[in-house]
Scaffold this motif. Structure first.
Motif, PDB file in Angstrom:
ATOM      1  N   HIS A 167       0.806  -1.217   0.000  1.00 49.62           N
ATOM      2  CA  HIS A 167       0.000   0.000   0.000  1.00 49.62           C
ATOM      3  C   HIS A 167       0.845   1.276   0.000  1.00 49.62           C
ATOM      4  O   HIS A 167       0.289   2.378  -0.038  1.00 49.62           O
ATOM      5  CB  HIS A 167      -0.972  -0.004   1.182  1.00 49.62           C
ATOM      6  N   SER A 225      -8.874  -1.050 -18.005  1.00 55.13           N
ATOM      7  CA  SER A 225      -8.902  -1.921 -16.822  1.00 55.13           C
ATOM      8  C   SER A 225      -9.857  -1.360 -15.777  1.00 55.13           C
ATOM      9  O   SER A 225      -9.795  -0.169 -15.450  1.00 55.13           O
ATOM     10  CB  SER A 225      -7.499  -2.034 -16.221  1.00 55.13           C
ATOM     11  N   SER A 233      -9.165  -8.859  -2.363  1.00 59.49           N
ATOM     12  CA  SER A 233      -8.014  -8.679  -3.256  1.00 59.49           C
ATOM     13  C   SER A 233      -7.100  -7.575  -2.730  1.00 59.49           C
ATOM     14  O   SER A 233      -7.567  -6.562  -2.195  1.00 59.49           O
ATOM     15  CB  SER A 233      -8.501  -8.309  -4.666  1.00 59.49           C
ATOM     16  N   LYS A 234      -5.804  -7.757  -2.918  1.00 60.84           N
ATOM     17  CA  LYS A 234      -4.865  -6.707  -2.509  1.00 60.84           C
ATOM     18  C   LYS A 234      -4.972  -5.487  -3.424  1.00 60.84           C
ATOM     19  O   LYS A 234      -4.499  -4.403  -3.080  1.00 60.84           O
ATOM     20  CB  LYS A 234      -3.431  -7.231  -2.504  1.00 60.84           C
ATOM     21  N   TYR A 235      -5.608  -5.666  -4.590  1.00 58.58           N
ATOM     22  CA  TYR A 235      -5.805  -4.558  -5.519  1.00 58.58           C
ATOM     23  C   TYR A 235      -7.130  -3.829  -5.284  1.00 58.58           C
ATOM     24  O   TYR A 235      -7.507  -2.967  -6.070  1.00 58.58           O
ATOM     25  CB  TYR A 235      -5.754  -5.060  -6.964  1.00 58.58           C
ATOM     26  N   TYR A 236      -7.804  -4.182  -4.199  1.00 55.22           N
ATOM     27  CA  TYR A 236      -9.110  -3.589  -3.902  1.00 55.22           C
ATOM     28  C   TYR A 236      -9.002  -2.069  -3.787  1.00 55.22           C
ATOM     29  O   TYR A 236      -8.130  -1.533  -3.098  1.00 55.22           O
ATOM     30  CB  TYR A 236      -9.656  -4.178  -2.607  1.00 55.22           C
ATOM     31  N   ILE A 279      -2.171   2.149  -5.660  1.00 56.66           N
ATOM     32  CA  ILE A 279      -1.713   1.284  -6.751  1.00 56.66           C
ATOM     33  C   ILE A 279      -0.820   2.127  -7.656  1.00 56.66           C
ATOM     34  O   ILE A 279      -1.289   2.970  -8.412  1.00 56.66           O
ATOM     35  CB  ILE A 279      -2.894   0.670  -7.520  1.00 56.66           C
TER      36      ILE A 279
END
Length: 376
Positions: A167, A225, A233-236, A279
């Motif tokens: 993060h 995307s 998800s870690k991409y949340y 991200i």
């Protein structure tokens, strides 16, 4: 007769049970699959029909004071004069974790060897490793002396005082952009790569030397995307952070190259955009969109998978992703191929096309380069 038919009955019974079980699994996962398809269709529609992203200028901007909280981190290890003496063609930042000593050693002895690059390719490349602090305090103190000794020997670690977590990857991006602007402003190009990526330095250098050195941003481009809304998800990304259907175009953080003018524009934009968006590669795309900069897709920047081991691939590859213990092996194969292969002639080109079709176009065999790369 009944006894003779029993095996056939059991066989069909097993098939029926298998079909029913498969149907149950499909039904159980259909909602998730269906939502995923709908999300991507909506995202692509947003990207290719509306394609404005005008909201960025008004919704994600912050005042300069708030932006500086993220950009002005304290240096724990630094080399302010690393770029002073010579014109630098490429400043290559490798994003590393403090405990990844062996990965850094492997890179220094292969594709990141500055002496090899200068001697063999005749250009100056500066390879630096971008680090934060290990998130566990006890382990952090144990690593401190090892990192100090490593840096005393190699003089290539740049570390700031933020916790090195997923993060905080945007902070590591800001480290690279800010360091280039402050300490290496004359470098013609900036590259960012993960420490599990293999970079085919000769191919990359030849490509950069053929370019005009301006308005360049290359990598594996992601278009249309959608934000990930799955909290597991870690991409949340929550809707209150990014409520829109699609991200601007961006290149994955595993490896991309910016020309000097583009790097400066993106850095300037980063001083106006909230870096709380965690991200890093999407944040790069957001900053680029603010400055009206678009990435160019290069088919031989790797996806998630490793490049196939073959001479016809090495001839064009730029990066290959997912190398933890085999960077030295890949370097040996790639440099031997470059020294020994004959890359001209119709027969050779036809042969390599057939090979690349087999390696890149068969579904589920490779997720490194797209099938289109086979025909280059």
């Amino acid at each position: 007769m009944l006894f003779l038919k029993m095996p056939r009955f059991k066989k069909y019974q097993l098939r029926l049970i298998s079909v029913c079980f498969s149907a149950l699994l499909f039904m159980a996962y259909w909602e998730k699959i269906d939502n995923n398809i709908v999300t991507h269709v909506m995202s692509f529609s947003y990207r290719y029909i509306f394609n404005s992203f005008t909201f960025i200028n008004t919704s994600l901007r912050v005042n300069p004071e708030d932006a500086l909280k993220y950009n002005k981190r304290r240096y724990l290890l630094n080399h302010e004069r690393k770029c002073d003496r010579e014109d630098v063609l490429l400043l290559l930042f490798v994003k590393s974790s403090s405990e990844n000593f062996e990965r850094r050693r492997a890179i220094r002895s292969t594709w990141g060897n500055e002496t090899y690059i200068a001697t063999t390719l005749g250009v100056t490349v500066r390879v630096m490793f971008a680090l934060g602090l290990h998130p566990e305090p006890e382990y952090r103190s144990k690593l401190k002396m090892r990192l100090f000794l490593e840096d005393q020997r190699y003089h290539d670690l740049i570390q700031q005082d933020f916790l090195d977590t997923f993060h905080n990857l945007t902070l590591k991006l800001l480290l690279q952009l800010g360091w280039k602007e402050t300490y290496c402003p004359r470098s013609q190009f900036l590259m960012s790569a993960d420490d599990d990526v293999f970079v085919h330095i000769p191919n990359l250098i030849h490509y950069l030397q053929r370019s005009n050195g301006k308005d360049l941003w290359i990598g594996r481009v992601h278009r249309g995307s959608p934000p990930v809304r799955d909290k597991e998800s870690k991409y949340y990304v929550p809707r209150d952070m990014y409520p829109w259907l699609s991200y601007p175009d961006y290149t994955p953080g595993s490896g991309y190259v910016l020309s000097r003018d583009v790097a400066t524009k993106i850095y300037q934009a980063s001083l106006t955009i909230s870096a709380s968006f965690h991200i890093d590669d999407v944040f790069l795309g957001i900053c680029a969109k603010v400055m009206d900069v678009a990435p160019k897709d290069h088919l031989f920047f790797s996806g998630e998978g490793k490049a196939p081991y073959h001479r016809c691939i090495y001839n064009q590859m730029m990066t290959s992703h997912g190398h933890v213990g085999d960077i030295r092996e890949m370097w040996k194969r790639a440099t031997e191929a470059e020294a020994g292969q004959v890359s001209s002639g119709l027969i050779w080109r036809l042969y390599c096309t057939v090979v690349k079709v087999r390696l890149l176009c068969v579904p589920f065999i490779s997720n490194s380069y797209s099938c289109k790369a086979a025909f280059l």
